[in-house]
Design a protein around this motif. Structure first.
Motif, PDB file in Angstrom:
ATOM      1  N   VAL B  87       0.701  -1.085   0.017  1.00  0.00           N
ATOM      2  CA  VAL B  87      -0.139   0.023  -0.277  1.00  0.00           C
ATOM      3  C   VAL B  87       0.934   1.310   0.127  1.00  0.00           C
ATOM      4  O   VAL B  87       1.909   1.291   0.776  1.00  0.00           O
ATOM      5  CB  VAL B  87      -0.922  -0.027   1.116  1.00  0.00           C
ATOM      6  CG1 VAL B  87      -2.019   1.137   0.970  1.00  0.00           C
ATOM      7  CG2 VAL B  87      -1.336  -1.536   1.533  1.00  0.00           C
ATOM      8  N   GLU B  88       0.827   2.087  -1.195  1.00  0.00           N
ATOM      9  CA  GLU B  88       1.089   3.277  -0.960  1.00  0.00           C
ATOM     10  C   GLU B  88       0.370   4.424  -0.269  1.00  0.00           C
ATOM     11  O   GLU B  88      -0.964   4.495  -0.812  1.00  0.00           O
ATOM     12  CB  GLU B  88       1.339   4.066  -2.239  1.00  0.00           C
ATOM     13  CG  GLU B  88       2.495   3.216  -2.977  1.00  0.00           C
ATOM     14  CD  GLU B  88       2.693   3.894  -4.481  1.00  0.00           C
ATOM     15  OE1 GLU B  88       3.235   2.969  -5.120  1.00  0.00           O
ATOM     16  OE2 GLU B  88       2.290   5.020  -4.474  1.00  0.00           O
ATOM     17  N   VAL B  89       0.517   4.939   0.698  1.00  0.00           N
ATOM     18  CA  VAL B  89      -0.227   6.177   1.375  1.00  0.00           C
ATOM     19  C   VAL B  89       0.201   7.186   1.291  1.00  0.00           C
ATOM     20  O   VAL B  89       1.347   7.821   1.161  1.00  0.00           O
ATOM     21  CB  VAL B  89      -0.329   5.756   2.746  1.00  0.00           C
ATOM     22  CG1 VAL B  89      -1.397   6.758   3.528  1.00  0.00           C
ATOM     23  CG2 VAL B  89      -0.794   4.333   3.051  1.00  0.00           C
ATOM     24  N   GLU B  90      -0.821   8.271   0.700  1.00  0.00           N
ATOM     25  CA  GLU B  90      -0.634   9.636   0.675  1.00  0.00           C
ATOM     26  C   GLU B  90      -1.469  10.492   1.687  1.00  0.00           C
ATOM     27  O   GLU B  90      -2.524  10.227   1.704  1.00  0.00           O
ATOM     28  CB  GLU B  90      -1.014  10.161  -0.620  1.00  0.00           C
ATOM     29  CG  GLU B  90      -0.466  11.503  -1.131  1.00  0.00           C
ATOM     30  CD  GLU B  90      -0.620  11.867  -2.566  1.00  0.00           C
ATOM     31  OE1 GLU B  90      -0.538  12.947  -3.010  1.00  0.00           O
ATOM     32  OE2 GLU B  90      -0.859  10.899  -3.453  1.00  0.00           O
ATOM     33  N   ALA B 122       4.262   9.295  -2.793  1.00  0.00           N
ATOM     34  CA  ALA B 122       3.551   8.859  -1.590  1.00  0.00           C
ATOM     35  C   ALA B 122       4.429   9.270  -0.187  1.00  0.00           C
ATOM     36  O   ALA B 122       5.565   9.410  -0.457  1.00  0.00           O
ATOM     37  CB  ALA B 122       3.484   7.177  -1.548  1.00  0.00           C
ATOM     38  N   ASP B 123       3.740   8.936   0.797  1.00  0.00           N
ATOM     39  CA  ASP B 123       4.418   9.500   2.010  1.00  0.00           C
ATOM     40  C   ASP B 123       4.740   8.169   2.829  1.00  0.00           C
ATOM     41  O   ASP B 123       5.759   8.175   3.445  1.00  0.00           O
ATOM     42  CB  ASP B 123       3.269  10.147   2.946  1.00  0.00           C
ATOM     43  CG  ASP B 123       3.230  11.601   2.305  1.00  0.00           C
ATOM     44  OD1 ASP B 123       4.189  12.169   2.111  1.00  0.00           O
ATOM     45  OD2 ASP B 123       2.014  11.893   2.199  1.00  0.00           O
ATOM     46  N   PHE B 124       4.009   7.073   2.830  1.00  0.00           N
ATOM     47  CA  PHE B 124       4.079   5.944   3.269  1.00  0.00           C
ATOM     48  C   PHE B 124       3.977   4.729   2.502  1.00  0.00           C
ATOM     49  O   PHE B 124       3.501   4.793   1.560  1.00  0.00           O
ATOM     50  CB  PHE B 124       3.208   5.572   4.768  1.00  0.00           C
ATOM     51  CG  PHE B 124       3.491   6.283   5.749  1.00  0.00           C
ATOM     52  CD1 PHE B 124       4.463   6.074   6.396  1.00  0.00           C
ATOM     53  CD2 PHE B 124       2.781   7.502   6.016  1.00  0.00           C
ATOM     54  CE1 PHE B 124       4.764   6.859   7.777  1.00  0.00           C
ATOM     55  CE2 PHE B 124       3.102   8.317   7.009  1.00  0.00           C
ATOM     56  CZ  PHE B 124       4.168   7.954   7.994  1.00  0.00           C
ATOM     57  N   VAL B 125       4.931   3.572   2.769  1.00  0.00           N
ATOM     58  CA  VAL B 125       4.618   2.440   2.019  1.00  0.00           C
ATOM     59  C   VAL B 125       4.698   1.270   2.979  1.00  0.00           C
ATOM     60  O   VAL B 125       5.404   1.231   3.875  1.00  0.00           O
ATOM     61  CB  VAL B 125       5.895   2.076   0.920  1.00  0.00           C
ATOM     62  CG1 VAL B 125       5.449   0.902   0.383  1.00  0.00           C
ATOM     63  CG2 VAL B 125       6.212   3.139   0.002  1.00  0.00           C
ATOM     64  N   ARG B 141     -10.398   0.346   6.211  1.00  0.00           N
ATOM     65  CA  ARG B 141     -11.127   1.160   6.840  1.00  0.00           C
ATOM     66  C   ARG B 141     -10.730   1.905   8.202  1.00  0.00           C
ATOM     67  O   ARG B 141     -10.725   3.097   8.502  1.00  0.00           O
ATOM     68  CB  ARG B 141     -12.525   0.557   6.998  1.00  0.00           C
ATOM     69  CG  ARG B 141     -13.834   1.360   7.417  1.00  0.00           C
ATOM     70  CD  ARG B 141     -15.035   0.671   7.385  1.00  0.00           C
ATOM     71  NE  ARG B 141     -15.213  -0.085   6.024  1.00  0.00           N
ATOM     72  CZ  ARG B 141     -15.638  -1.348   6.116  1.00  0.00           C
ATOM     73  NH1 ARG B 141     -16.445  -2.028   7.294  1.00  0.00           N
ATOM     74  NH2 ARG B 141     -15.772  -2.111   5.028  1.00  0.00           N
ATOM     75  N   ARG B 142     -10.190   0.906   8.751  1.00  0.00           N
ATOM     76  CA  ARG B 142      -9.658   1.413  10.142  1.00  0.00           C
ATOM     77  C   ARG B 142      -8.466   2.117  10.185  1.00  0.00           C
ATOM     78  O   ARG B 142      -8.538   3.224  10.892  1.00  0.00           O
ATOM     79  CB  ARG B 142      -9.465   0.226  11.111  1.00  0.00           C
ATOM     80  CG  ARG B 142      -8.710   0.129  12.273  1.00  0.00           C
ATOM     81  CD  ARG B 142      -9.056  -1.118  13.198  1.00  0.00           C
ATOM     82  NE  ARG B 142      -8.391  -2.316  12.377  1.00  0.00           N
ATOM     83  CZ  ARG B 142      -6.940  -2.838  12.442  1.00  0.00           C
ATOM     84  NH1 ARG B 142      -6.508  -1.883  13.292  1.00  0.00           N
ATOM     85  NH2 ARG B 142      -6.704  -3.862  12.083  1.00  0.00           N
ATOM     86  N   LEU B 143      -7.769   2.082   9.273  1.00  0.00           N
ATOM     87  CA  LEU B 143      -6.563   2.707   9.077  1.00  0.00           C
ATOM     88  C   LEU B 143      -6.509   3.859   8.208  1.00  0.00           C
ATOM     89  O   LEU B 143      -5.701   4.925   8.437  1.00  0.00           O
ATOM     90  CB  LEU B 143      -5.268   1.736   8.528  1.00  0.00           C
ATOM     91  CG  LEU B 143      -4.098   1.543   9.375  1.00  0.00           C
ATOM     92  CD1 LEU B 143      -4.439   1.293  10.806  1.00  0.00           C
ATOM     93  CD2 LEU B 143      -3.434   0.158   8.917  1.00  0.00           C
ATOM     94  N   PHE B 153      -4.609   6.201  -1.130  1.00  0.00           N
ATOM     95  CA  PHE B 153      -3.843   5.118  -1.241  1.00  0.00           C
ATOM     96  C   PHE B 153      -4.015   4.194  -2.462  1.00  0.00           C
ATOM     97  O   PHE B 153      -4.993   4.354  -2.772  1.00  0.00           O
ATOM     98  CB  PHE B 153      -4.090   4.319   0.288  1.00  0.00           C
ATOM     99  CG  PHE B 153      -5.479   3.720   0.285  1.00  0.00           C
ATOM    100  CD1 PHE B 153      -6.367   4.378   1.015  1.00  0.00           C
ATOM    101  CD2 PHE B 153      -5.579   2.506  -0.107  1.00  0.00           C
ATOM    102  CE1 PHE B 153      -7.556   3.768   0.984  1.00  0.00           C
ATOM    103  CE2 PHE B 153      -6.706   1.881   0.288  1.00  0.00           C
ATOM    104  CZ  PHE B 153      -7.865   2.464   0.569  1.00  0.00           C
ATOM    105  N   ARG B 154      -2.983   3.637  -2.577  1.00  0.00           N
ATOM    106  CA  ARG B 154      -3.000   2.752  -3.810  1.00  0.00           C
ATOM    107  C   ARG B 154      -2.752   1.213  -3.331  1.00  0.00           C
ATOM    108  O   ARG B 154      -1.747   1.125  -2.616  1.00  0.00           O
ATOM    109  CB  ARG B 154      -2.138   3.174  -4.978  1.00  0.00           C
ATOM    110  CG  ARG B 154      -2.561   4.455  -5.334  1.00  0.00           C
ATOM    111  CD  ARG B 154      -1.976   4.723  -6.757  1.00  0.00           C
ATOM    112  NE  ARG B 154      -0.462   4.600  -6.962  1.00  0.00           N
ATOM    113  CZ  ARG B 154       0.101   4.467  -7.986  1.00  0.00           C
ATOM    114  NH1 ARG B 154      -0.392   4.368  -9.181  1.00  0.00           N
ATOM    115  NH2 ARG B 154       1.708   4.666  -7.720  1.00  0.00           N
TER     116      ARG B 154
END
Lengths: 172, 172
Positions: B87-90, B122-125, B141-143, B153-154
């Motif tokens: 997951v890539e999170v922005e 992205a900011d997190f992987v 959903r939770r995160l 997120f991707r």
DNA sequence: GCACGCACGAAAAAATCTTGCATTCATCAG
DNA sequence: CTGATGAATGCAAGATTTTTTCGTGCGTGC
């Protein structure tokens, strides 16, 4: 201790024997995946089993491939490899033989610590460990630019290895 | 054996003691990061050192944090967690306190096996291990959805764990 | 030159791992 | 209901490994 069973093995898994794990096994695994230098006697005390019983279970899970390896985790920065990089790789063609060739090439590179073949906007995701950005640049040339089948790749440099490990969330 | 030294420790590394490693240490690490159940006697034979000498070096590297952990690697599929997802999170905002909050939240989730804070698009992987896509949906959903600071997120579902490990390429 | 620190190897001691064996428990056929 | 069978256990002995102890050699600095 409650009755909980996991039917080990799945359609995806390779040549594993697919043994059945009970709550004892899971408790043992949970200890081992955090510290496999824990004496069997201590594990036994933790899970309420004798040391030999623990040993036999570990042996069984080892043979069955549930335990894939026993390894020391090294801090990359401490051995002159301070840079961790994520790479998403997209291929031109998704022909099976070209996919396989890419898998082999990525696997063979020692800088590639992890390699996953994925669905989505990319075909591969790599975790790369290098001593410097120069080394990464050299790796990209060798792995991507010299490979006609790589359409493009995206680089994410890790600024913080927030959580690193291979710990698996175990059902309780 | 040639003279090769690595000045352990870097600007990025945390509270490590920054010890100096020689060719013996690197050779030992190279064995341990592949199989840390190798007897010290065998390691000694491989690197031309007595078992106690090997032991002292291992101890020293352990204390210094060069060896971060000794763990058993478990096959996730064998314990009912067959799905690996990237997951890539922005994030919306890159305020330091929000970054920290995200780090804590991701770290706390047992499904999040690995979490890196990165530069780039992205900011997190994250590397996530779940038993089913339903569990992943619940996790997102939770995160992510319940976190107002996550812009998007991707998701990349792993079809093949081509190469998995924490092995570090060691200088020779 | 000599004392000191440091790492080594050999050998002994301690701890751990491994195996043999008798026992228990659950399952199942008769 | 009873007895056989298989699987897993604990205990205890034996094998192996880890850890400590101790004496030695080597390089450094006074």
């Amino acid at each position: 201790m409650q009755d909980f069973f996991v039917r080990a093995g799945s359609a995806v898994s390779r040549s594993s024997s697919s043994i059945t794990l009970d709550a004892f096994d899971l408790a043992i695994l949970n200890i081992l995946q955090r510290d496999n230098s824990t004496p069997q006697r201590v594990i036994g005390e933790a899970v309420n089993l004798s040391a030999p019983a623990v040993q036999r279970r570990i042996r069984r899970m080892d043979d069955a491939g549930v335990i894939q390896a026993n390894v020391a985790v090294i801090d990359p920065a401490e051995v002159g490899q301070p840079i961790t990089i994520f790479v998403e790789v997209e291929l031109e063609s998704e022909r099976a033989d070209l996919i396989d060739a890419a898998k082999r090439a990525f696997t063979a590179a020692p800088e590639v610590q992890q390699c996953y073949y994925v669905t989505g906007e990319a075909d591969f995701v790599l975790v790369v460990i290098v001593p410097s950005m120069g080394a990464y640049e050299a790796l990209t040339r060798r792995l991507f630019f010299d490979n006609a089948n790589v359409k493009k790749f995206r680089t994410f440099v890790a600024m913080d290895r927030v959580k690193v490990g291979l710990t698996v969330p175990l059902p309780r």
